[in-house]
Design an enzyme around this catalytic site. Structure first.
Site, PDB file in Angstrom:
ATOM      1  N   SER A 303       0.812  -1.218   0.000  1.00 55.21           N
ATOM      2  CA  SER A 303       0.000   0.000   0.000  1.00 55.21           C
ATOM      3  C   SER A 303       0.845   1.268   0.000  1.00 55.21           C
ATOM      4  O   SER A 303       0.357   2.327  -0.367  1.00 55.21           O
ATOM      5  CB  SER A 303      -0.917   0.010   1.219  1.00 55.21           C
ATOM      6  N   ASP A 612      -4.031   7.358   8.054  1.00 59.88           N
ATOM      7  CA  ASP A 612      -5.148   6.533   8.514  1.00 59.88           C
ATOM      8  C   ASP A 612      -4.735   5.479   9.539  1.00 59.88           C
ATOM      9  O   ASP A 612      -5.438   4.497   9.735  1.00 59.88           O
ATOM     10  CB  ASP A 612      -5.810   5.852   7.310  1.00 59.88           C
ATOM     11  N   HIS A 615      -0.929   4.318   6.930  1.00 58.91           N
ATOM     12  CA  HIS A 615      -0.243   4.976   5.813  1.00 58.91           C
ATOM     13  C   HIS A 615       0.105   6.428   6.105  1.00 58.91           C
ATOM     14  O   HIS A 615      -0.507   7.052   6.966  1.00 58.91           O
ATOM     15  CB  HIS A 615      -1.131   4.888   4.562  1.00 58.91           C
TER      16      HIS A 615
END
Ligand SMILES: *[C@@H]1O[C@H](CO)[C@@H](O)[C@H](O)[C@H]1NC(C)=O
Ligand SMILES: *[C@@H]1O[C@H](CO)[C@@H](O)[C@H](O)[C@H]1NC(C)=O
Ligand SMILES: *[C@@H]1O[C@H](CO)[C@@H](O)[C@H](O)[C@H]1NC(C)=O
Ligand SMILES: *[C@@H]1O[C@H](CO)[C@@H](O)[C@H](O)[C@H]1NC(C)=O
Length: 648
Positions: A303, A612, A615
């Protein structure tokens, strides 16, 4: 802006410097006009006997000496030049001035073999202004020689200095800390440097500099020669002489009058330090010829660099993801752009489309195989089980890449719109291959309740699989590899919230030490793998990038980078870290038939490091890129746009 400063350099010598800064089309052009008036000092006029011709110097050097206005050697020159030319160490008591600088520049220039493009002479000085003055004197004396002089000090740009060192440098003038920094980064090679000059040795041997100098000496060849010049001989100078100089020739030129007159001459320069720095950078600037022209990027990862892969396969990452830059969800687990986006931007390429994103994608300049939740090793759980890891592990990403390469060429050959959507065949060898993966391999162990030791134990297996993939890509034509190490996992809200550690295991930045220790272990092992790969893949340029350090600096020194609360998530739902596993960023609840957003974003993500809980924010990603782009966090320390070079 215009600076003009005039001050007395010596009793009878005036030194004036002009710094002209003109802003031209947004860029600052700095030109340095520096003139030293002819040294008409008493020392020179009382010189008798010796002539410069007596030293059998190179013709071109003699021309420079005369053009500089020296007619005959001054007392310090008369003493030091012939001795220095014999290769002897020297400890000289001498006062400030151009003639003293020439006393070591002349033998230095004489000894340099200009056809051998290695650093042969290093001159250490305590201040930027003295570095500039010294380099200027050496340049002027050597103006008819093809000798490259470079200046590096704490105020010059590290990037420029690194780039400059890829070009020939014969004589390096600098302050000890910076020179040591470049040496340790492996860009400044001192093993052929046969002469080290320490000017203003009494100041150089202050506690600030002495350790750096002692370390630097270790990088010199056994046959080095050291020349120390000092206005006084305090204990530290004598002590240093006894430890490092070999049968030094001691010169003791005293001129009490000059000594007094010379005090405090340097150092009044601080107000123009910026101009000095920029002037030095201009002098050191090099052609852009070494820059690589990457026509494409192929990215592999999780991610941290997913630009839409997981969203394409498992549903879009919903709002407020993307709110800061794209103003709508854009396949990224972030409020805006990721490091890989800033890399693309820096290289002048479009943002990467995800390989899995079949609608509207344009792969003419690369493709992104990363998906959120990806690991290097295939996991035995699905996305919906503990931890939630992606099925697109690195081996799968490689299969997709391999298929992509073959099929894009097949379709490209059909012409038409395919030609504008798919990469050219040669891009596969010219592209930059970026990797940012491994964090989830560590996290997956924690989600399976493993201890940090158990996680550490499988790291070699993870890295062996990583290594294989790099080799496969190489076999498919990949040559330039940009490998990010793994970040400080122990500073992430989701790890700290779900797997809290004892207080005593929390570091000064507030991060969980055990998890960071494992990340650091992973990184050390990764670096070893990179070293092995360099041996096994003779045509590959592999840059290892210490993203861990760049990210950690945002968390440990948030203010310095313009951030506020580095350990709390900007977007989330309460708790110490504003992170809740069950109510994530963007989560909504139904209340009285109405949907209410409970995983809310903070007001201004630009001052937050974490987005979040898992990240980084766009602002943090941008700061990371700014830190790593010039090579300061890389091994070898080469900038992003030079990452195609195997040997520089
Ligand atoms: C250098 O000369 C001065 C003046 O003659 C003298 O005081 C000093 O002791 C000398 N220093 C050394 C190291 O010989
Ligand atoms: C998945 O299971 C296989 C077989 O038991 C094992 O060899 C492998 O290491 C497991 N993978 C992970 C990531 O745990
Ligand atoms: C794909 O992107 C390239 C580069 O940005 C562009 O030149 C090309 O026209 C695009 N193709 C299509 C079909 O939009
Ligand atoms: C890990 O431990 C927690 C708490 O003891 C438990 O609820 C969870 O099921 C365990 N997870 C795994 C994968 O064993």
């Amino acid at each position: 802006m215009f600076f003009h400063c005039t001050f007395f350099l010596r009793r009878y010598t005036r030194f004036s410097a002009f710094f002209v800064l003109a802003s031209v089309a947004g860029s600052i052009l700095v030109s340095l006009l520096q003139r030293f008036s002819t040294p008409l000092d008493a020392d020179v006029t009382v010189t008798k006997g010796n002539e410069f011709e007596d030293y059998y110097l190179k013709r071109e050097l003699l021309m420079g000496i005369y053009e500089k206005g020296f007619e005959r050697p001054s007392p310090i020159q008369k003493e030091s030049i012939p001795i220095a030319l014999t290769g002897s160490d020297i400890l000289a008591r001498a006062n400030k001035g151009t003639d003293k600088i020439a006393a070591f520049c002349i033998p230095g220039l004489e000894k340099i073999d200009q056809d051998n493009n290695v650093i042969q002479v290093v001159i250490l000085v305590p201040t930027t202004e003295l570095a500039l003055q010294t380099s200027q004197v050496c340049r002027e004396l050597g103006k008819h020689l093809k000798i490259q002089v470079m200046v590096t000090t704490g105020v010059t740009s590290l990037t420029h200095d690194i780039i400059r060192l890829y070009q020939p440098v014969h004589l390096l003038v600098g302050t000890p800390g910076r020179v040591l920094d470049l040496v340790k980064k492996g860009v400044c090679i001192l093993k052929y440097c046969s002469m080290l000059v320490m000017d203003e040795a009494d100041k150089l041997l202050s506690p600030v500099f002495q350790p750096s100098i002692e370390q630097l000496i270790q990088f010199l060849p056994e046959s080095r020669q050291i020349l120390m010049f000092s206005a006084t001989f305090p204990v530290n100078v004598k002590d240093f002489k006894d430890r490092y100089l070999r049968k030094p020739y001691v010169i003791n030129i005293t001129d009490e009058l000059t000594l007094k007159g010379g005090v405090g001459v340097y150092g009044s320069f601080d107000m123009v330090d910026l101009a000095v720095a920029q002037a030095v950078n201009t002098l050191n600037s090099v052609s852009a010829s070494k820059q690589c022209h990457f026509p494409a990027i192929f990215n592999f990862g999780d991610s941290n660099s997913d630009t839409g892969g997981l969203s394409a396969a498992f549903g879009q990452a919903g709002p407020p993801h993307g709110e800061s830059f794209f103003h709508h969800p854009a396949g990224r687990y972030c409020d805006g752009r990721l490091i890989v986006d800033f890399i693309a931007k820096k290289l002048g390429l479009p943002y990467l489309n995800a390989f899995l994103d079949s609608v509207g994608s344009n792969y003419s300049h690369g493709a992104n195989f990363a998906t959120a939740g990806s690991t290097i090793r295939p996991q035995n759980t699905t996305l919906h089980q503990t931890g939630g890891f992606s099925p697109f592990s690195l081996d799968v990403q490689f299969n997709q890449f391999s298929d992509f390469q073959r099929r894009t060429q097949f379709f490209r050959n059909k012409g038409g719109v395919y030609k504008t959507l798919l990469p050219k065949a040669e891009y596969f060898s010219q592209a930059l291959y970026t990797f940012d993966i491994g964090q989830n391999d560590l996290a997956s162990g924690y989600f399976h309740n493993m201890s940090t030791d158990q996680v550490k134990a499988y790291v070699p297996d993870v890295l062996a699989q990583f290594k294989n993939v790099i080799k496969y890509v190489y076999n498919h034509g990949g040559r330039s590899f940009w490998v990010h190490n793994t970040g400080p996992v122990g500073c992430l809200p989701y790890i700290m919230d779900l797997h809290p550690v004892k207080r005593s295991l929390v570091d000064e930045a507030g991060c969980a030490t055990p998890y960071n220790d494992v990340a650091k272990f992973f990184n050390r092992e990764l670096k070893k793998v990179v070293v092995q790969l360099r041996k096994e893949l003779p045509l590959a340029a592999i840059t290892y990038v210490d993203v861990y350090a760049a990210k950690y600096s945002l968390i440990s020194h948030p203010k310095k980078h313009g951030f506020e609360e580095p350990l709390r998530a900007c977007c989330g739902h309460g708790g110490k870290y504003n992170y809740n596993l069950h109510i994530g960023c963007g989560a909504k609840i139904k209340h009285g038939g109405k949907e209410i957003l409970v995983g809310k974003p903070c007001r201004d993500p630009s001052v937050w490091v974490n987005w979040d809980g898992v990240h980084y924010t766009e602002a943090a990603n941008k700061r990371v890129l700014e830190q790593i782009v010039d090579g300061a966090f890389s091994d070898p320390p080469i900038p992003l746009n030079m990452a195609c070079h195997r040997n520089l």
